[in-house]
Scaffold this active site. Sequence first.
Site, PDB file in Angstrom:
ATOM      1  CB  THR A 120      -0.951  -0.048   1.303  1.00 13.66           C
ATOM      2  OG1 THR A 120      -1.630  -1.233   1.352  1.00 13.66           O
ATOM      3  CG2 THR A 120      -1.694   1.274   1.293  1.00 13.66           C
ATOM      4  CD  GLU A 121      -1.426   5.089  -1.015  1.00 12.75           C
ATOM      5  OE1 GLU A 121      -0.679   5.707  -1.987  1.00 12.75           O
ATOM      6  OE2 GLU A 121      -2.654   4.848  -1.253  1.00 12.75           O
TER       7      GLU A 121
END
Length: 435
Positions: free
Chosen positions: A145-146
């Site tokens: 994530t990210e």
Amino acid sequence: MKKICLCFQIHQPYRLRRYRFFDIGNSHYYSDDYLNEEVFERIADTCYLPANRMLLELLKAYPDFSVSFSLSGLAIEQMEYYKPELIDSFKELVATGRVELLAESYAHSISSLYDSVEFRNQVRMQQTKLRELFGVSPSRVFCNTELIYSDDIALELSALGYEGIITEGAKHVLGWKSPNYLYTSAVSPKTTLLLHNANLTELITSHFSNYASAEYPVTADKLLGRVKWLPEGEDFVCLYMNYEVLGVMNRPETGIFEFFRALPALAANYEVSFTTPSRLLDEEKSVGALSVAYPISWAGEEKSTNEWNGNILQQGAIEKLRAWGERVHALEDRRLLQDWLYLQSADHFYYMNTVNWGGHPFSPYSSPYDAFNNYMNVLSDLLLRVEEQAPSSIETEELNSYQQTIRAQDEQITHLENEVHQLRKQLSSLSEIKQ
């Protein structure tokens, strides 16, 4: 020949409805169904469907072209609910053999920072979902994530069997080094790091439709020229971006679709080809090790995780999640687990971000405090439901023991029911013989 590794991130959270204090204990439905459907269908019609059609045309027209996707489980769920034709569209892309579906956490969560058990569960869930829907083998490359990454996360992913990780080419980590090489983790030498080239990616994400930018206009020739003239030895670039760059962040009238169509059409003129993360692991060699003691991401100037856990609002919400995680999983209540999963999305914590607040463009809230209050009201109700089924006076280990006993009893009941069924069949057969 230089190579472009083109990776797109696709995620949509389940946004929470306006959940007030007086709803706690009285209503257990949390999602804003109207908003979720409206947002997803709008983005699907503006970006996902036309972009998929364009990529399929390019994949058929240019045998050298390839692309990768990081698809969250929640985005896939919403495709199934709201736009089933999107699933078919992605199946067509995958069937070309030149589209790689990367591993990530199911809920696009930041659980890798606070709950290793939850993180592992979500990683396995996402890979199972991809395998069931698209028939693909588990990816060798993980995209958190990210682009969140640290040495601890590298160890966790190595234990799960991943050979490569895509993360940010942060300046404070690289120093004088270039992001256009493969590196290995300092704590897990068998784990290869593929680094996002932020400067070249920003030509598309930040400068493409920004008339005030010194880079404007951004053309396929400009991007390909910069890739071609990378220093000797820098044989590839990783361009990682939100898929919404096509049609949402850059409206169709800006020429963004024509830009992407021109990339493979002109690539051969610049001696540039395309590749996927897994192919890079086979084709390139690591040039050294990188140590990342503190988590990094692709956000902001600092490339830290402060966008999601940098203030006391976010930290308080995350700590509450972490503290109750083991108890929630011990209950094995499907509805509770689903609500718990949806609350893990990084978006909920991003909405609580107080850094440079001026109304986050993707936030449905008027302020980070509004986001925090709404989220905590929902979380409070969910924890009341947990308390009803498993009072906090019962220790978690004792609760696990109860659950094991219940499972054993269920298995024994099933076994006995099968025996009864078999005996009835035998009696029926004997009766027929006597007659």
